[in-house]
Design a protein around this motif. Structure first.
Motif, short mmCIF file in Angstrom:
data_model
loop_
_atom_site.label_atom_id
_atom_site.label_comp_id
_atom_site.label_asym_id
_atom_site.label_seq_id
_atom_site.Cartn_x
_atom_site.Cartn_y
_atom_site.Cartn_z
N ASP A 1 10.64 -14.68 -14.84
CA ASP A 1 10.56 -14.00 -16.56
C ASP A 1 10.41 -12.78 -16.67
OD1 ASP A 1 13.14 -15.46 -17.20
OD2 ASP A 1 11.42 -17.22 -18.17
N TRP A 2 8.29 -12.21 -16.06
CA TRP A 2 7.65 -11.40 -16.34
C TRP A 2 7.82 -10.19 -15.69
CZ3 TRP A 2 4.27 -8.62 -12.96
CH2 TRP A 2 4.96 -9.45 -11.60
N VAL A 3 8.71 -10.64 -14.49
CA VAL A 3 9.77 -9.22 -14.36
C VAL A 3 10.78 -8.80 -14.03
CG1 VAL A 3 9.70 -10.17 -11.81
CG2 VAL A 3 8.72 -8.43 -11.56
N THR B 1 12.83 -4.25 -19.20
CA THR B 1 11.34 -2.77 -18.37
C THR B 1 10.43 -2.83 -20.13
OG1 THR B 1 12.49 -1.95 -16.91
CG2 THR B 1 10.34 -0.93 -18.02
N ALA B 2 9.31 -3.21 -20.03
CA ALA B 2 8.71 -3.03 -21.59
C ALA B 2 8.57 -0.88 -21.12
CB ALA B 2 7.26 -3.37 -21.23
N LEU B 3 7.91 -0.88 -22.97
CA LEU B 3 8.28 0.36 -23.62
C LEU B 3 6.74 0.31 -23.87
CD1 LEU B 3 11.27 2.11 -24.83
CD2 LEU B 3 10.13 3.15 -23.34
N THR B 4 6.36 -0.53 -24.33
CA THR B 4 5.06 0.00 -24.76
C THR B 4 3.97 -1.69 -23.99
OG1 THR B 4 5.86 -1.77 -26.77
CG2 THR B 4 5.41 0.40 -27.25
N PRO B 5 2.81 -1.73 -24.23
CA PRO B 5 2.23 -2.99 -24.00
C PRO B 5 2.49 -4.04 -24.74
CG PRO B 5 0.62 -1.09 -24.01
CD PRO B 5 1.91 -0.48 -24.64
N ASP B 6 2.29 -4.63 -26.02
CA ASP B 6 2.93 -5.72 -26.41
C ASP B 6 3.99 -6.43 -25.86
OD1 ASP B 6 3.78 -3.22 -27.98
OD2 ASP B 6 4.42 -5.05 -28.90
N GLU B 7 5.15 -5.09 -25.31
CA GLU B 7 6.73 -5.87 -24.72
C GLU B 7 6.22 -6.32 -23.66
OE1 GLU B 7 9.62 -2.20 -25.55
OE2 GLU B 7 9.65 -2.62 -26.79
N GLU B 8 5.33 -5.85 -22.50
CA GLU B 8 5.19 -6.56 -21.76
C GLU B 8 5.02 -8.54 -21.46
OE1 GLU B 8 5.22 -6.56 -17.70
OE2 GLU B 8 4.78 -4.60 -19.23
N PRO B 9 6.16 -8.67 -20.71
CA PRO B 9 5.63 -10.39 -21.07
C PRO B 9 4.76 -11.28 -21.01
CG PRO B 9 8.21 -9.82 -20.13
CD PRO B 9 7.10 -8.35 -20.23
N GLU B 10 3.82 -11.94 -20.50
CA GLU B 10 2.53 -13.13 -20.58
C GLU B 10 3.16 -13.86 -18.65
OE1 GLU B 10 -0.54 -13.92 -21.47
OE2 GLU B 10 0.87 -12.96 -23.35
N MET B 11 1.98 -13.06 -18.02
CA MET B 11 2.33 -13.49 -16.14
C MET B 11 2.56 -15.09 -16.72
SD MET B 11 1.58 -10.99 -14.32
CE MET B 11 0.81 -12.19 -12.46
#
Length: 431
Positions: free
Chosen positions: A405-407, A411-421
């Motif tokens: 799920d994390w990859v 694709t995130a555009l901002t750091p807060d959109e980046e999923p948890e590892m």
């Protein structure tokens, strides 16, 4: 200065490097209305190698670009990804790639590297990207003009100079820009890859005691100090194989490492399917596996690192080309936001776009680089650690996506959109 550098002829963006990362970025920025020039050092545009795996985080972007249907025609959409033990061929775990497509909304594909490169090359030609060959860049500089405008220039081997408001260094693992701006060196894994893409008829009756290869799957055999990958290409007409192993000569510090005799020795104890594939590998070339340690700074004034120049990974997650394509998409999205904020006749904030690009991509790509290193260690375990790894993989549910799920998501555009590892599962006593 040559004529290509005159003010009237100056592009909005110079992209150094005509590989998949450079061309995909040029196309993405051209879609935003920018005039883009690509400088390629080779006499013509092209790619070497064999197959690439393209996960949903990439096919999503291809779909947005209107290129996914062409990729599907040239590639293969496999049914499953299967991991097996390289010694006894036991199935350890699998991904149902049809279900994975339902989860993420876009397919998992395999495609010949040159075919994907050709897709982007043709897209750039249609979009009006200026594509120049035989341009070897030897240096980079930021510039500030008397009127206060800023940009960057590149110096060419032939003495020429070219300038633009932005220079994108997509010049690969051995990047000139990376050497000049960062100064670090590549990191050797002591592993080497052999590849082969052969007509499917050559392998149909090999492997699994003559029962044939798995034409509809991506199959990965993992073993002590080695692994072996197989999947079909070009609509099923070709079959791609990758054999990777740790080189004893590299570990001993010898310069001549990764040679065919080491290839044969590394796979002597493997199962029939793997041993049947080894004689088909190309033996006149091999790829030593290097990466670099992650870095925090990719933006240097108006010079920005992208793709392998910024974050070359080991290949275990099959995300190297994908990350480069994502880089270009993210950069273009942030430029688009700045252009919209500037309004008609305004000047988009390139510095803001570059800062936003760096803020999100550095951490994501650091995660991929470090996870790829760990993945390689996991695949290549031997002895009791191999047994424990196999137990953990055999216990995994086919439809458990906590490790993807994390990859594979958007694709995130901002750091807060980046999923948890994902949460790692201890496999060895060292963990």
């Amino acid at each position: 200065m040559n004529s290509e550098s005159s003010a009237a002829d100056r592009p909005d963006v110079l992209v150094v490097g005509g590989g998949i990362g450079g061309l995909s970025t040029a196309f993405a920025l051209t879609r935003r209305g920018l005039r883009v020039r690509v400088l390629e050092r080779a006499p013509e545009f092209g790619e070497v190698g064999a197959g690439l795996q393209i996960a949903p985080n990439c096919t999503r972007i291809l779909a947005e670009y209107g290129l996914l249907d062409e990729a599907k025609r040239l590639g293969v959409v496999p049914e499953s990804m299967v991991m097996r033990d390289a010694l006894d061929s036991t199935e350890l775990t699998r991904l149902d790639l049809r279900d994975l497509e339902r989860r993420y909304g876009f397919p998992y594909m395999v495609i010949h590297r040159s075919d994907l490169h050709g897709i982007f090359l043709r897209a750039c030609e249609r979009a009006g990207v200026e594509l120049l060959t035989d341009r070897t860049v030897t240096g980079y500089e930021n510039v500030t003009h008397d009127d206060g405008t800023t940009g960057a220039l590149v110096r060419l081997e032939d003495g020429g100079v070219q300038e633009a408001p932005l220079v994108v260094a997509a010049d690969g693992l051995h990047s000139v820009a990376r050497r000049q701006l960062v100064g670090d060196d590549v990191v050797s894994s002591s592993y080497v890859a052999y590849r082969a893409a052969v007509p499917i008829e050559k392998v149909r009756h090999t492997g699994r005691d003559g029962g044939g290869v798995a034409e509809k799957d991506v199959t990965l055999h993992v073993g002590p100090g080695c692994h072996f990958v197989q999947y079909a290409l070009r609509g099923g007409e070709m079959f791609n194989q990758v054999a990777v192993f740790e080189s004893p000569k590299a570990l001993a510090g010898q310069e001549d490492w990764g040679t065919p005799d080491e290839l044969d020795a590394a796979f002597e104890a493997t199962c029939d399917t793997v041993r049947d594939g080894i004689p088909l590998m190309w033996r006149d070339r091999w790829w030593r596996m290097f990466d670099r340690d992650p870095i925090e700074t990719w933006v240097h004034g108006r010079i920005v690192l992208l793709g392998d120049a910024a974050h070359p990974p080991l290949q275990y997650m099959a995300q190297g080309a994908i990350m480069a394509i994502e880089d270009g998409w993210v950069l273009s999205e942030h430029y688009g936001r700045m252009a919209e904020a500037a309004g008609d006749g305004g000047t988009p904030d390139w510095d803001g776009a570059l800062a936003a690009y760096e803020a999100v991509r550095v951490e994501h790509c650091r995660r991929v680089q470090t996870t790829a290193r760990s993945w390689g260690e996991l695949w290549h375990l031997g002895g009791e650690d191999r047994v424990r790894r196999n137990e953990v993989l055999l216990a995994r549910d086919t439809y458990d996506y906590s490790f993807t799920d994390w990859v594979y998501g958007p694709t995130a555009l901002t750091p807060d959109e980046e999923p948890e590892m994902f949460t790692p599962i201890p496999v060895t006593s060292r963990d």
